[in-house]
Motif scaffolding. Sequence first.
Motif, PDB file in Angstrom:
ATOM      1  N   UNK A   1      50.445  41.569  42.483  1.00  0.00           N
ATOM      2  CA  UNK A   1      50.701  42.727  43.346  1.00  0.00           C
ATOM      3  C   UNK A   1      50.093  42.543  44.733  1.00  0.00           C
ATOM      4  N   UNK A   2      48.895  41.910  44.778  1.00  0.00           N
ATOM      5  CA  UNK A   2      48.193  41.767  46.064  1.00  0.00           C
ATOM      6  C   UNK A   2      48.324  40.359  46.641  1.00  0.00           C
ATOM      7  N   UNK A   3      49.104  39.526  45.989  1.00  0.00           N
ATOM      8  CA  UNK A   3      49.204  38.111  46.366  1.00  0.00           C
ATOM      9  C   UNK A   3      47.807  37.526  46.603  1.00  0.00           C
ATOM     10  N   UNK A   4      46.967  37.730  45.597  1.00  0.00           N
ATOM     11  CA  UNK A   4      45.546  37.372  45.751  1.00  0.00           C
ATOM     12  C   UNK A   4      45.188  36.165  44.887  1.00  0.00           C
ATOM     13  N   UNK A   5      44.252  35.340  45.345  1.00  0.00           N
ATOM     14  CA  UNK A   5      43.774  34.242  44.483  1.00  0.00           C
ATOM     15  C   UNK A   5      42.726  34.761  43.509  1.00  0.00           C
ATOM     16  N   UNK A   6      42.523  33.998  42.446  1.00  0.00           N
ATOM     17  CA  UNK A   6      41.430  34.310  41.512  1.00  0.00           C
ATOM     18  C   UNK A   6      40.147  33.714  42.069  1.00  0.00           C
ATOM     19  N   UNK A   7      39.040  34.329  41.687  1.00  0.00           N
ATOM     20  CA  UNK A   7      37.745  33.755  42.066  1.00  0.00           C
ATOM     21  C   UNK A   7      36.848  33.719  40.827  1.00  0.00           C
ATOM     22  N   UNK A   8      36.156  32.596  40.677  1.00  0.00           N
ATOM     23  CA  UNK A   8      35.178  32.494  39.581  1.00  0.00           C
ATOM     24  C   UNK A   8      33.785  32.393  40.212  1.00  0.00           C
ATOM     25  N   UNK A   9      33.253  31.196  40.381  1.00  0.00           N
ATOM     26  CA  UNK A   9      31.928  31.052  40.984  1.00  0.00           C
ATOM     27  C   UNK A   9      31.962  31.199  42.504  1.00  0.00           C
ATOM     28  N   UNK A  10      33.123  30.970  43.091  1.00  0.00           N
ATOM     29  CA  UNK A  10      33.285  31.085  44.545  1.00  0.00           C
ATOM     30  C   UNK A  10      32.759  29.886  45.323  1.00  0.00           C
TER      31      UNK A  10
ATOM     32  N   UNK B   1      49.281  34.507  40.872  1.00  0.00           N
ATOM     33  CA  UNK B   1      49.402  35.283  39.645  1.00  0.00           C
ATOM     34  C   UNK B   1      49.345  34.415  38.398  1.00  0.00           C
ATOM     35  N   UNK B   2      49.323  33.093  38.568  1.00  0.00           N
ATOM     36  CA  UNK B   2      49.169  32.225  37.397  1.00  0.00           C
ATOM     37  C   UNK B   2      47.706  31.841  37.266  1.00  0.00           C
ATOM     38  N   UNK B   3      47.171  32.026  36.058  1.00  0.00           N
ATOM     39  CA  UNK B   3      45.761  31.753  35.838  1.00  0.00           C
ATOM     40  C   UNK B   3      45.604  30.636  34.807  1.00  0.00           C
ATOM     41  N   UNK B   4      44.668  29.748  35.056  1.00  0.00           N
ATOM     42  CA  UNK B   4      44.351  28.723  34.055  1.00  0.00           C
ATOM     43  C   UNK B   4      43.316  29.333  33.123  1.00  0.00           C
TER      44      UNK B   4
ATOM     45  N   UNK C   1      34.689  29.485  56.638  1.00  0.00           N
ATOM     46  CA  UNK C   1      35.123  28.550  57.700  1.00  0.00           C
ATOM     47  C   UNK C   1      36.468  28.932  58.289  1.00  0.00           C
ATOM     48  N   UNK C   2      37.059  29.997  57.765  1.00  0.00           N
ATOM     49  CA  UNK C   2      38.395  30.461  58.212  1.00  0.00           C
ATOM     50  C   UNK C   2      39.476  29.433  57.890  1.00  0.00           C
ATOM     51  N   UNK C   3      39.200  28.579  56.889  1.00  0.00           N
ATOM     52  CA  UNK C   3      40.267  27.674  56.459  1.00  0.00           C
ATOM     53  C   UNK C   3      41.281  28.445  55.631  1.00  0.00           C
ATOM     54  N   UNK C   4      40.811  29.555  55.045  1.00  0.00           N
ATOM     55  CA  UNK C   4      41.698  30.439  54.296  1.00  0.00           C
ATOM     56  C   UNK C   4      41.452  31.858  54.741  1.00  0.00           C
ATOM     57  N   UNK C   5      42.495  32.671  54.719  1.00  0.00           N
ATOM     58  CA  UNK C   5      42.361  34.116  54.967  1.00  0.00           C
ATOM     59  C   UNK C   5      42.861  34.818  53.726  1.00  0.00           C
ATOM     60  N   UNK C   6      42.021  35.550  53.039  1.00  0.00           N
ATOM     61  CA  UNK C   6      42.444  36.245  51.825  1.00  0.00           C
ATOM     62  C   UNK C   6      41.947  37.689  51.902  1.00  0.00           C
ATOM     63  N   UNK C   7      42.839  38.636  52.107  1.00  0.00           N
ATOM     64  CA  UNK C   7      42.397  40.037  52.195  1.00  0.00           C
ATOM     65  C   UNK C   7      41.991  40.626  50.852  1.00  0.00           C
ATOM     66  N   UNK C   8      42.289  39.919  49.765  1.00  0.00           N
ATOM     67  CA  UNK C   8      42.012  40.466  48.438  1.00  0.00           C
ATOM     68  C   UNK C   8      41.694  39.326  47.464  1.00  0.00           C
ATOM     69  N   UNK C   9      40.680  39.534  46.613  1.00  0.00           N
ATOM     70  CA  UNK C   9      40.324  38.524  45.606  1.00  0.00           C
ATOM     71  C   UNK C   9      40.287  39.182  44.227  1.00  0.00           C
ATOM     72  N   UNK C  10      40.679  38.426  43.217  1.00  0.00           N
ATOM     73  CA  UNK C  10      40.647  38.939  41.838  1.00  0.00           C
ATOM     74  C   UNK C  10      39.654  38.093  41.043  1.00  0.00           C
ATOM     75  N   UNK C  11      38.572  38.728  40.627  1.00  0.00           N
ATOM     76  CA  UNK C  11      37.525  37.996  39.913  1.00  0.00           C
ATOM     77  C   UNK C  11      37.865  37.871  38.423  1.00  0.00           C
ATOM     78  N   UNK C  12      37.491  36.718  37.867  1.00  0.00           N
ATOM     79  CA  UNK C  12      37.703  36.505  36.425  1.00  0.00           C
ATOM     80  C   UNK C  12      36.418  36.779  35.643  1.00  0.00           C
ATOM     81  N   UNK C  13      35.363  37.137  36.361  1.00  0.00           N
ATOM     82  CA  UNK C  13      34.031  37.167  35.752  1.00  0.00           C
ATOM     83  C   UNK C  13      33.884  38.155  34.606  1.00  0.00           C
TER      84      UNK C  13
END
Length: 310
Positions: A25-34, A165-168, A43-55
């Motif tokens: 829905x948010x076109x967001x990447x997953x984040x684990x340890x970060x 939206x695909x998670x390992x 570093x502004x190599x990526x811009x992500x307005x939304x993150x989805x944590x798996x923690x």
Amino acid sequence: MGRVLLPFEFYEPESVAEAIDLARRHSAPFIMGGCTLVPSLRRRQRREPCLVSLARIPGLDDFSIHPRTGMRLGAKVVASALLPHIWAGKRFAALHEACEQLYPPHIGNMGSIVGNLCSGVPYFDLPTAAMALDAELHVTGQGGDRVVKLEDFYTAKFQTVLSRGEVVTQVFCPPHKADSGSSFKKIYRSRRTIDDLHKLNAAAMVTLDEDRARIIDARVVLGSWSFRPHRYRAAEAVLVGEAPNFDLFEQAADAVLAELDPVTDLAWVEKTRFAQCRVLLRDTIAQAASRAKSRHDPFEDAAEILEDAS
Ligand SMILES: Cc1cc2nc3c(=O)[nH]c(=O)nc-3n(C[C@H](O)[C@H](O)[C@H](O)COP(=O)(O)OP(=O)(O)OC[C@H]3O[C@@H](n4cnc5c(N)ncnc54)[C@H](O)[C@@H]3O)c2cc1C
């Protein structure tokens, strides 16, 4: 580095289905340890307005390691979790060594193994080691589940076959034949940039016949040379069917070198890198073969049987 993070929305779902839904829905990447994601945002190599944590998702930190059933590591398993495990060190030595050699070591307490594999960073170590162990990734998304071989996972620098939206959910390394050994080695310098020419890593797995006289299977992987680790089948063909010996390992290393393109136009850099690469590959294959030869240990088999019985 040193730049502040831009604001972002942060979701902490409690199930895989909810995480997938939020990520889509948010076109967001997953984040684990970060450990990969946060520095790239800074570093502004990526811009992500939304993150989805798996923690907070239960079950993703499960892992099982057994010589007969293979090694399964959930998405939340951090690299240091592997280190005390006896079967990981003995039967999945390449990945165990790669986790052990993460530098600085405390990264292993925070960075997940799956996160390292999913980062798609060309010089990371765990993809090289896991590829030598024939690892596969279990992927879940809106369209259902699929299993992707690590060899087929990377499509370009920082790119994988995963869509948003695909998670390992886990990485699986299959069990290996009794007389197999694996190894991982790297040449590491403190300078760490994407263009770091001094970083190289290699992993190998060697399986011997019952008499432990001839090689019946081999996997040779070199990382940090191109955008992803590669298996070198010509080198594997050199090894299979032959008695393990030092000259043979050098021939296999040369077979890899024959396939490598220079990565700079600086002759002296290339000369050094090719020379380092040859030694690295030769020694990695030699160590895998030596482990395959010496691994058969009656005490180890007894421990396996006791573990099965309990
Ligand atoms: C100082 C430092 C030193 C390091 N040294 C080394 C080293 O020596 N060798 C080495 O190999 N690595 C090294 N690393 C890299 C480190 O191991 C990885 O950054 C870490 O393992 C990534 O795991 P994570 O859980 O932090 O992933 P995150 O940063 O949370 O995620 C990384 C990427 O994977 C994606 N992702 C994470 N989990 C999933 C999942 N389950 N499904 C789908 N996508 C997912 C994220 O969206 C993101 O794109 C180092 C990192 C730092 C910061």
